[in-house]
Design a protein around this motif. Structure first.
Motif, PDB file in Angstrom:
ATOM      1  N   UNK A  61     -10.371  26.163 121.339  1.00  0.00           N
ATOM      2  CA  UNK A  61      -9.538  26.235 120.144  1.00  0.00           C
ATOM      3  C   UNK A  61      -9.097  24.843 119.703  1.00  0.00           C
ATOM      4  N   UNK A  62      -8.809  23.978 120.668  1.00  0.00           N
ATOM      5  CA  UNK A  62      -8.439  22.604 120.309  1.00  0.00           C
ATOM      6  C   UNK A  62      -9.605  21.876 119.648  1.00  0.00           C
ATOM      7  N   UNK A  63     -10.833  22.133 120.102  1.00  0.00           N
ATOM      8  CA  UNK A  63     -12.009  21.525 119.479  1.00  0.00           C
ATOM      9  C   UNK A  63     -12.181  22.028 118.049  1.00  0.00           C
ATOM     10  N   UNK A  64     -11.944  23.322 117.830  1.00  0.00           N
ATOM     11  CA  UNK A  64     -12.004  23.859 116.470  1.00  0.00           C
ATOM     12  C   UNK A  64     -10.915  23.258 115.593  1.00  0.00           C
ATOM     13  N   UNK A  65      -9.732  23.011 116.165  1.00  0.00           N
ATOM     14  CA  UNK A  65      -8.660  22.360 115.416  1.00  0.00           C
ATOM     15  C   UNK A  65      -9.055  20.939 115.027  1.00  0.00           C
ATOM     16  N   UNK A  66      -9.684  20.228 115.959  1.00  0.00           N
ATOM     17  CA  UNK A  66     -10.132  18.870 115.657  1.00  0.00           C
ATOM     18  C   UNK A  66     -11.175  18.883 114.547  1.00  0.00           C
ATOM     19  N   UNK A  67     -12.093  19.851 114.588  1.00  0.00           N
ATOM     20  CA  UNK A  67     -13.100  19.952 113.531  1.00  0.00           C
ATOM     21  C   UNK A  67     -12.454  20.269 112.186  1.00  0.00           C
ATOM     22  N   UNK A  68     -11.399  21.066 112.196  1.00  0.00           N
ATOM     23  CA  UNK A  68     -10.731  21.420 110.954  1.00  0.00           C
ATOM     24  C   UNK A  68     -10.036  20.213 110.323  1.00  0.00           C
ATOM     25  N   UNK A  69      -9.642  19.267 111.184  1.00  0.00           N
ATOM     26  CA  UNK A  69      -9.002  18.054 110.659  1.00  0.00           C
ATOM     27  C   UNK A  69      -9.979  17.224 109.820  1.00  0.00           C
ATOM     28  N   UNK A  70     -11.279  17.393 110.051  1.00  0.00           N
ATOM     29  CA  UNK A  70     -12.292  16.666 109.295  1.00  0.00           C
ATOM     30  C   UNK A  70     -12.875  17.502 108.162  1.00  0.00           C
ATOM     31  N   UNK A  71     -12.281  18.655 107.896  1.00  0.00           N
ATOM     32  CA  UNK A  71     -12.783  19.537 106.844  1.00  0.00           C
ATOM     33  C   UNK A  71     -12.071  19.329 105.520  1.00  0.00           C
ATOM     34  N   UNK A  72     -11.235  18.313 105.435  1.00  0.00           N
ATOM     35  CA  UNK A  72     -10.540  18.026 104.197  1.00  0.00           C
ATOM     36  C   UNK A  72      -9.220  18.753 104.083  1.00  0.00           C
ATOM     37  N   UNK A  73      -8.711  18.820 102.857  1.00  0.00           N
ATOM     38  CA  UNK A  73      -7.398  19.429 102.621  1.00  0.00           C
ATOM     39  C   UNK A  73      -7.484  20.934 102.386  1.00  0.00           C
ATOM     40  N   UNK A  74      -8.696  21.461 102.201  1.00  0.00           N
ATOM     41  CA  UNK A  74      -8.835  22.885 101.881  1.00  0.00           C
ATOM     42  C   UNK A  74      -8.225  23.807 102.931  1.00  0.00           C
ATOM     43  N   UNK A  75      -8.496  23.607 104.228  1.00  0.00           N
ATOM     44  CA  UNK A  75      -7.907  24.527 105.219  1.00  0.00           C
ATOM     45  C   UNK A  75      -6.392  24.554 105.180  1.00  0.00           C
ATOM     46  N   UNK A  76      -5.773  23.406 105.105  1.00  0.00           N
ATOM     47  CA  UNK A  76      -4.315  23.341 105.144  1.00  0.00           C
ATOM     48  C   UNK A  76      -3.716  23.915 103.862  1.00  0.00           C
ATOM     49  N   UNK A  77      -4.397  23.702 102.741  1.00  0.00           N
ATOM     50  CA  UNK A  77      -3.888  24.233 101.477  1.00  0.00           C
ATOM     51  C   UNK A  77      -3.968  25.756 101.469  1.00  0.00           C
ATOM     52  N   UNK A  78      -5.082  26.307 101.950  1.00  0.00           N
ATOM     53  CA  UNK A  78      -5.223  27.762 101.958  1.00  0.00           C
ATOM     54  C   UNK A  78      -4.271  28.418 102.949  1.00  0.00           C
ATOM     55  N   UNK A  79      -4.141  27.832 104.126  1.00  0.00           N
ATOM     56  CA  UNK A  79      -3.216  28.397 105.108  1.00  0.00           C
ATOM     57  C   UNK A  79      -1.775  28.287 104.641  1.00  0.00           C
ATOM     58  N   UNK A  80      -1.450  27.204 103.960  1.00  0.00           N
ATOM     59  CA  UNK A  80      -0.087  27.016 103.488  1.00  0.00           C
ATOM     60  C   UNK A  80       0.344  28.039 102.461  1.00  0.00           C
ATOM     61  N   UNK A  81      -0.600  28.687 101.797  1.00  0.00           N
ATOM     62  CA  UNK A  81      -0.256  29.702 100.803  1.00  0.00           C
ATOM     63  C   UNK A  81       0.064  31.055 101.426  1.00  0.00           C
ATOM     64  N   UNK A  82      -0.282  31.241 102.685  1.00  0.00           N
ATOM     65  CA  UNK A  82      -0.041  32.524 103.329  1.00  0.00           C
ATOM     66  C   UNK A  82       1.437  32.683 103.685  1.00  0.00           C
ATOM     67  N   UNK A  83       2.091  33.764 103.280  1.00  0.00           N
ATOM     68  CA  UNK A  83       3.476  33.999 103.713  1.00  0.00           C
ATOM     69  C   UNK A  83       3.599  34.057 105.230  1.00  0.00           C
ATOM     70  N   UNK A  84       2.559  34.539 105.880  1.00  0.00           N
ATOM     71  CA  UNK A  84       2.573  34.611 107.336  1.00  0.00           C
ATOM     72  C   UNK A  84       2.719  33.233 107.964  1.00  0.00           C
ATOM     73  N   UNK A  85       1.987  32.253 107.445  1.00  0.00           N
ATOM     74  CA  UNK A  85       2.041  30.899 108.000  1.00  0.00           C
ATOM     75  C   UNK A  85       3.400  30.262 107.710  1.00  0.00           C
ATOM     76  N   UNK A  86       3.923  30.511 106.547  1.00  0.00           N
ATOM     77  CA  UNK A  86       5.250  29.971 106.223  1.00  0.00           C
ATOM     78  C   UNK A  86       6.321  30.563 107.139  1.00  0.00           C
ATOM     79  N   UNK A  87       6.196  31.853 107.389  1.00  0.00           N
ATOM     80  CA  UNK A  87       7.148  32.490 108.304  1.00  0.00           C
ATOM     81  C   UNK A  87       7.004  31.927 109.705  1.00  0.00           C
TER      82      UNK A  87
END
Length: 522
Positions: A61-87
């Motif tokens: 899971x940590x390796x997948x997190x590291x890969x997501x860091x190189x995927x640009x701003x899209x992952x963080x922007x999409x996750x940030x819109x989820x009420x679940x993630x904000x909660x």
């Protein structure tokens, strides 16, 4: 059975592609794709295993997190819109603040010790989000990853199985660990058995008749038999009850949600085959159940009068209640350091002194001894919850509270209250427990909305619901939500699937892939 005869809910909804997901996935470099899939595969394979090789599942899971860091701003922007993630962000802030409060309640426990336990919660949530985002852009990987999780469990069982002690295991005299705690292996085996059954149903409904279908059905049946045997060998009554309650309810829910309702819409052939195999295995393991449920007729409470000059056992049992009148490890029941401060009597102490009788269970029977220990822990947990109901004592304070109570635990050492829900209300209080409940409700809401929007098929929805039900029921009898890494890793995949479907719904895609309950794909 051909693909054209499949029911609509066992296909990808409308057979449409997922342009948004495909577009996001195609923008990533092939190397980044391989790293992410490799990390998720590592997480899945070692999620239910311990080969004594330090292959910790969360490395994947940590390796997948590291890969997501190189995927640009899209992952963080999409996750940030989820009420679940904000909660989840709100809950994380609360846990940190509550750890500070717990340090003030029990000065003997450093703040960093509380944060160590908080970090387990945070890692679980973060890795669920990471897994969910990657699966949302690669939904075809969901079924293979969950199948890989079951395969890893079975290989670990083959690796750890004490084959020379197999007759004693069937007789119930030996309780194998399989590299992890027995109750945890019971929960994982229950989840694995349910997923194997879902895999059998999916193969039966999807694949055309032929040699390949027969081989897959045989492999699925062997996987179910292996998981069911591990479930029986674990001797975990909580896991047994979870497996007897959650999967049948999930199958019933799948059938009742069909229109029209008839046996033709229910894949009864693999279910009947699995039921027959289960009955045969239960008959072979009848000695295990006889030992675990022995003396059930002698578990009725027995009331013994308490005399001032007798009953040393009663005095030992109430020593924990009266411990607030003195010093125990530098901690007083009111939460402050006992040095330089007069003792304060707690509600538990007063109730213990005024109590004229006690409730006991015949502990000469091993099965009843475990019940007796749990009842003492439950009583302690409720007493401590009443003392600090809103904010609790801190997640890392529970082992200290148990030790300070000096309960008669049959010579065993316990660091939790044998119920994840009781651990939560004692550790983080009503406020934290309500936040945790809200977080879980939002997760289930996302899964339900994905089903209503045809992002997830009916069979896949009930497959995930069955897994969630097993986790919920088992944790009522043990504390397995966040305490062990090999309990968190399967939840990261399970809850990650829910987040994946939530992200796909928000992208407006209909290509949700499938889980092993409905391996069928058009």
């Amino acid at each position: 059975m051909s693909h054209s005869t499949l029911d609509a809910d066992l296909r990808n909804p409308a057979g449409r592609a997922a342009p948004a997901s495909v577009e996001v996935w195609s923008t990533l470099s092939p190397r980044l794709q391989r790293v992410a899939l490799g990390g998720l595969s590592f997480l899945a394979f070692f999620a239910m295993t311990d080969f004594n090789l330090y292959m910790r599942p969360e490395f994947g899971a940590a390796l997948a997190l590291l890969a997501m860091c190189f995927a640009g701003a899209t992952p963080w922007r999409e996750l940030g819109r989820l009420p679940l993630v904000r909660m989840f962000g709100v809950f994380t802030v609360f846990l940190i603040a509550q750890a500070t409060y717990a340090t003030w309640v029990m000065p003997s426990i450093p703040w960093d010790d509380h944060l160590t336990v908080v970090a387990k919660f945070v890692r679980l949530g973060v890795f669920c989000c990471v897994v969910g985002w990657w699966l949302s852009i690669r939904p075809a990987a969901i079924a293979p990853l969950l199948g890989l999780m079951v395969l890893g469990l079975l290989l670990a069982v083959l690796y750890h199985m004490p084959w020379t002690a197999l007759p004693a295991i069937w007789d119930g005299q030996v309780r194998p660990r399989f590299g992890i705690p027995e109750n945890l292996s019971g929960q994982l085996a229950a989840m694995g058995g349910w997923l194997a059954l879902c895999l059998l149903i999916g193969i039966w409904r999807d694949h055309p008749r032929g040699r390949r279908r027969n081989v897959l059905l045989a492999l699925g049946l062997l996987a179910y038999i292996g998981c069911f045997c591990v479930l029986v060998f674990s001797q975990s009554r909580g896991a047994w009850f979870a497996f007897l309650s959650a999967p049948p309810l999930a199958i019933l829910g799948y059938w009742l949600s069909r229109r029209p309702r008839s046996l033709r819409t229910l894949p009864w052939q693999p279910i009947v085959a699995v039921l027959a195999v289960s009955v045969v295995l239960l008959l072979g393991a009848r000695d295990i159940f006889a030992l675990r449920f022995a003396g059930a007729d002698r578990m009725l409470p027995q009331v013994a009068e308490h005399a001032e000059d007798g009953d040393a056992g009663w005095q030992a049992e109430t020593a924990g209640a009266r411990i607030s009148d003195g010093k125990v490890q530098g901690i007083s029941t009111d939460g402050q350091s006992a040095e330089g401060k007069p003792p304060v009597k707690s509600a538990h102490s007063a109730a213990a002194k005024d109590r004229p009788a006690r409730t006991s269970i015949d502990t000469t029977i091993p099965a009843n001894k475990a019940v007796s220990v749990r009842l003492r822990l439950y009583e302690l947990g409720m007493d401590k919850f009443k003392e600090r109901p809103l904010l609790g004592w801190g997640l890392d304070s529970i082992p200290v509270l148990i030790g300070a109570a000096h309960l008669d635990l049959a010579g065993e050492h316990h660091v939790h209250l044998h119920s994840a829900y009781l651990d939560a209300v004692v550790g983080i209080g009503l406020i934290g427990s309500l936040l945790l409940l809200t977080l879980f409700a939002l997760l289930m809401r996302e899964l339900f909305l994905a089903w209503r929007a045809d992002i997830i098929s009916r069979a896949s929805f009930w497959a995930l619901a069955g897994c969630v039900g097993i986790v919920l029921v088992t944790n009522a009898f043990d504390s397995l939500l966040w305490r062990f890494e090999y309990a968190r890793a399967p939840l990261e995949l399970l809850f990650g699937c829910c987040i994946a479907y939530a992200l796909m719904r928000r992208r407006g895609t209909a290509d949700a892939g499938d889980v092993p309950s409905a391996v069928a794909r058009s």
